[in-house]
Scaffold this motif. Structure first.
Motif, PDB file in Angstrom:
ATOM      1  N   TYR A  10      -1.359   6.581 -15.875  1.00 43.63           N
ATOM      2  CA  TYR A  10      -1.063   5.053 -15.246  1.00 43.63           C
ATOM      3  C   TYR A  10      -1.230   3.739 -16.516  1.00 43.63           C
ATOM      4  O   TYR A  10       0.311   3.682 -16.191  1.00 43.63           O
ATOM      5  N   LYS A  11      -1.666   4.139 -16.755  1.00 43.02           N
ATOM      6  CA  LYS A  11      -2.281   2.804 -17.899  1.00 43.02           C
ATOM      7  C   LYS A  11      -0.281   2.609 -18.930  1.00 43.02           C
ATOM      8  O   LYS A  11       0.619   1.384 -18.580  1.00 43.02           O
TER       9      LYS A  11
ATOM     10  N   VAL B 244       1.527   1.867  -3.758  1.00 42.05           N
ATOM     11  CA  VAL B 244       0.586   2.278  -4.449  1.00 42.05           C
ATOM     12  C   VAL B 244      -0.225   4.092  -4.110  1.00 42.05           C
ATOM     13  O   VAL B 244      -0.026   4.471  -4.883  1.00 42.05           O
TER      14      VAL B 244
ATOM     15  N   LYS C 299      -0.195  -2.741 -15.754  1.00 40.69           N
ATOM     16  CA  LYS C 299      -1.367  -3.166 -14.400  1.00 40.69           C
ATOM     17  C   LYS C 299      -0.858  -4.306 -13.017  1.00 40.69           C
ATOM     18  O   LYS C 299      -1.242  -4.759 -12.428  1.00 40.69           O
ATOM     19  N   SER C 300       0.843  -3.809 -12.895  1.00 39.71           N
ATOM     20  CA  SER C 300       1.329  -4.186 -11.573  1.00 39.71           C
ATOM     21  C   SER C 300       0.969  -3.397 -10.170  1.00 39.71           C
ATOM     22  O   SER C 300       1.740  -4.147  -9.868  1.00 39.71           O
ATOM     23  N   VAL C 301      -0.081  -1.900 -10.473  1.00 39.00           N
ATOM     24  CA  VAL C 301      -0.073  -1.941  -9.853  1.00 39.00           C
ATOM     25  C   VAL C 301      -1.571  -1.348  -9.746  1.00 39.00           C
ATOM     26  O   VAL C 301      -1.381  -0.579 -10.891  1.00 39.00           O
ATOM     27  N   THR C 302      -2.414  -1.320  -8.861  1.00 37.14           N
ATOM     28  CA  THR C 302      -4.162  -0.903  -9.170  1.00 37.14           C
ATOM     29  C   THR C 302      -4.274   0.724  -8.244  1.00 37.14           C
ATOM     30  O   THR C 302      -3.777   0.249  -6.971  1.00 37.14           O
ATOM     31  N   ILE C 303      -4.648   1.877  -8.912  1.00 32.45           N
ATOM     32  CA  ILE C 303      -4.513   2.829  -7.967  1.00 32.45           C
ATOM     33  C   ILE C 303      -5.999   2.872  -8.625  1.00 32.45           C
ATOM     34  O   ILE C 303      -6.395   3.717  -9.236  1.00 32.45           O
ATOM     35  N   THR C 304      -6.697   3.629  -6.811  1.00 27.75           N
ATOM     36  CA  THR C 304      -8.211   3.694  -7.508  1.00 27.75           C
ATOM     37  C   THR C 304      -8.983   5.484  -8.028  1.00 27.75           C
ATOM     38  O   THR C 304      -7.840   6.434  -8.060  1.00 27.75           O
TER      39      THR C 304
ATOM     40  N   THR D 104      -6.628   9.478  -6.394  1.00 30.91           N
ATOM     41  CA  THR D 104      -5.694  10.340  -7.426  1.00 30.91           C
ATOM     42  C   THR D 104      -6.685  11.764  -7.343  1.00 30.91           C
ATOM     43  O   THR D 104      -5.995  12.477  -7.127  1.00 30.91           O
TER      44      THR D 104
ATOM     45  N   ASP E  42       0.858  -0.901   0.350  1.00 26.01           N
ATOM     46  CA  ASP E  42       0.304  -0.073   0.239  1.00 26.01           C
ATOM     47  C   ASP E  42       0.652   1.442   0.418  1.00 26.01           C
ATOM     48  O   ASP E  42       0.107   1.885  -0.631  1.00 26.01           O
TER      49      ASP E  42
ATOM     50  N   SER F  59      -6.065   7.605 -15.624  1.00 29.99           N
ATOM     51  CA  SER F  59      -6.082   6.111 -15.320  1.00 29.99           C
ATOM     52  C   SER F  59      -5.393   5.447 -16.746  1.00 29.99           C
ATOM     53  O   SER F  59      -4.718   4.840 -16.990  1.00 29.99           O
TER      54      SER F  59
END
Length: 451
Positions: free
Chosen positions: A347-348, A280, A353-358, A362, A277, A344
């Motif tokens: 980030y891509k 992230v 896709k190694s880390v997901t951030i909502t 952000t 976390d 988004s």
């Protein structure tokens, strides 16, 4: 060719305050753009070299080492104000004494801190303290030793950046950062094709590169454009330490609060949630901080410029420049919104896709960044007036509230709660700066508003 180079050099060494600001801001923005691009490239290649989990560990450990930066007791910022005042009055020898004395003081301080930190670290169970798995305590100690030692050198050598800032030449500081990051990027790439993932190797690389770059620039600049300020033992006069410290102690308090406000979040996250976390949180922070870094480039030279203008009693110029900064802030406000809405997509491209951030995380970061830029704008200009007491009171209030509120909201809402706590605290003091600055401009500041 020589004529073109001479014009280029003169462009960044203009004696006109406004033109000098403009030249260095433009140059810094260009170099900072490169620096940001390189820093964004470093993140995914670093994560691929170790792992998202280990990256979070490394970030957290680096934050802990970063706490030691407050042991300059504010001498760096004290030097900036005293140095500018001295050169504005044409007292070059006095300026050199301030520089030499500050280098000596910082060297003594960091040696003591380094020695004590090494002893104390032997009694810390690092894996348990940081809530991590897969790394034993001996490995952590060697990593800590390397990061701490290279930090100690950078602690002293980094004073060069303070002097460049005081001389309103942030463009050179930006160049130093670009070269360091480029070498780090190349170094990490080399590690990925020659070694297996190792936080130890990463620590050695980053520490050594940043230290060597500062050494090279220090030697070069102090033998060329900064020769008249070259630190020497014969100019070390500790009786001037009191003058540096009287102002520096105020900045020291602000530094401690800044560390509590910014650096404790990683510890809270890793202990309440997990090192993953931390990754992230820091990726979202790094992304949205792009706009903050660019804004800080514009703000940076104004501190020294306002000190000079204050000494010369040029209030009209200060008012004019402040109006321009408000317009620039509005522009950065819109950029922040754009970055949030397009996060988004970026980030891509950045780390896949190694880390997901909502999106919520952000968006919260974006709101915090807007408040942070607003507060930074006013505090920077107020420091130029030499007024800092009210900023200290406000910062102490924030520092006291930060840890309990952040822990509570982190437990309640996870990472979103951490950022929401920062928003609440930044909003709480957002009215103080504009009001104090207005009082100072109109010479109506009394009591704590004038301290």
């Amino acid at each position: 060719m020589n004529t073109i180079l001479e014009k280029f050099k003169n462009y960044f060494q203009n004696n006109d305050r406004s033109k000098n600001l403009q030249a260095n801001i433009i140059g810094s923005i260009f170099l900072k753009g490169i620096s940001i691009f390189l820093s964004l490239l470093i993140v995914p290649i670093t994560i691929n070299y170790i792992s998202p989990y280990e990256y979070g560990i490394w970030i957290t450990l680096s934050s802990i080492i970063g706490w030691l930066s407050f042991f300059d007791i504010g001498f760096g910022n004290g030097l900036k104000n005293k140095f500018v005042e001295a050169i504005t009055h044409g007292k070059i020898k006095l300026a050199r004494i301030y520089v030499s004395t500050t280098y000596a003081l910082l060297a003594i301080i960091i040696f003591c801190v380094w020695f004590i930190a090494i002893i104390v670290s032997n009694f810390i169970n690092w894996p348990k303290f940081l809530n991590v798995e897969g790394i034993n305590n001996d490995q952590f100690f060697y990593i800590f030793l390397i990061v701490l030692t290279t930090f100690a050198f950078q602690f002293i050598l980094g004073l060069l950046n303070t002097i460049l800032s005081a001389l309103q030449k942030p463009v050179i500081t930006s160049l130093i950062n670009v070269i360091s990051q480029l070498l780090v990027l190349l170094g990490i790439y080399f590690l990925t094709i020659t070694t297996t993932g190792s936080i130890l190797n990463l620590s050695i690389l980053m520490g050594v590169v940043n230290t060597i770059v500062l050494v090279i620039f220090s030697v070069y600049l102090y033998n060329t454009s900064l020769k008249k300020y070259y630190p020497k033992f014969k100019y070390v006069h500790f009786r001037y330490a009191k003058g540096l410290l009287s102002l520096g102690l105020n900045f020291f308090v602000l530094q401690i609060i800044a560390i509590i406000y910014y650096e404790t979040n990683n510890i809270i996250i890793t202990k309440t949630l997990s090192p993953l976390d931390v990754t992230v949180y820091n990726l979202a922070f790094k992304y949205i901080s792009i706009v903050g870094m660019l804004f800080s480039i514009i703000l940076s030279p104004f501190w020294s410029a306002f000190i000079e203008a204050r000494v010369l009693n040029d209030v009209q110029w200060m008012k004019s420049e402040t109006k321009k900064l408000y317009k620039i802030f509005s522009f950065f406000f819109l950029i922040t919104i754009f970055l949030v809405l397009c996060s988004s997509f970026f980030y891509k491209i950045w780390f896949g896709k190694s880390v997901t951030i909502t999106f919520t995380l952000t968006a919260c970061m974006g709101v915090w960044q807007i408040f942070n830029m607003w507060n930074s704008l006013h505090s920077t200009l107020i420091y130029g007036f030499g007024k800092i007491k009210l900023q200290i009171v406000a910062s102490v209030l924030v520092g006291i509230l930060n840890i309990p509120i952040t822990i509570f909201l982190c437990q309640l809402w996870g990472l979103n709660g951490v950022v929401i706590s920062q928003i609440i605290l930044a909003a709480l003091i957002s009215w103080i700066g504009p009001l104090q600055l207005n009082f100072l401009f109109n010479k109506k500041a009394n009591g704590i508003w004038n301290k």
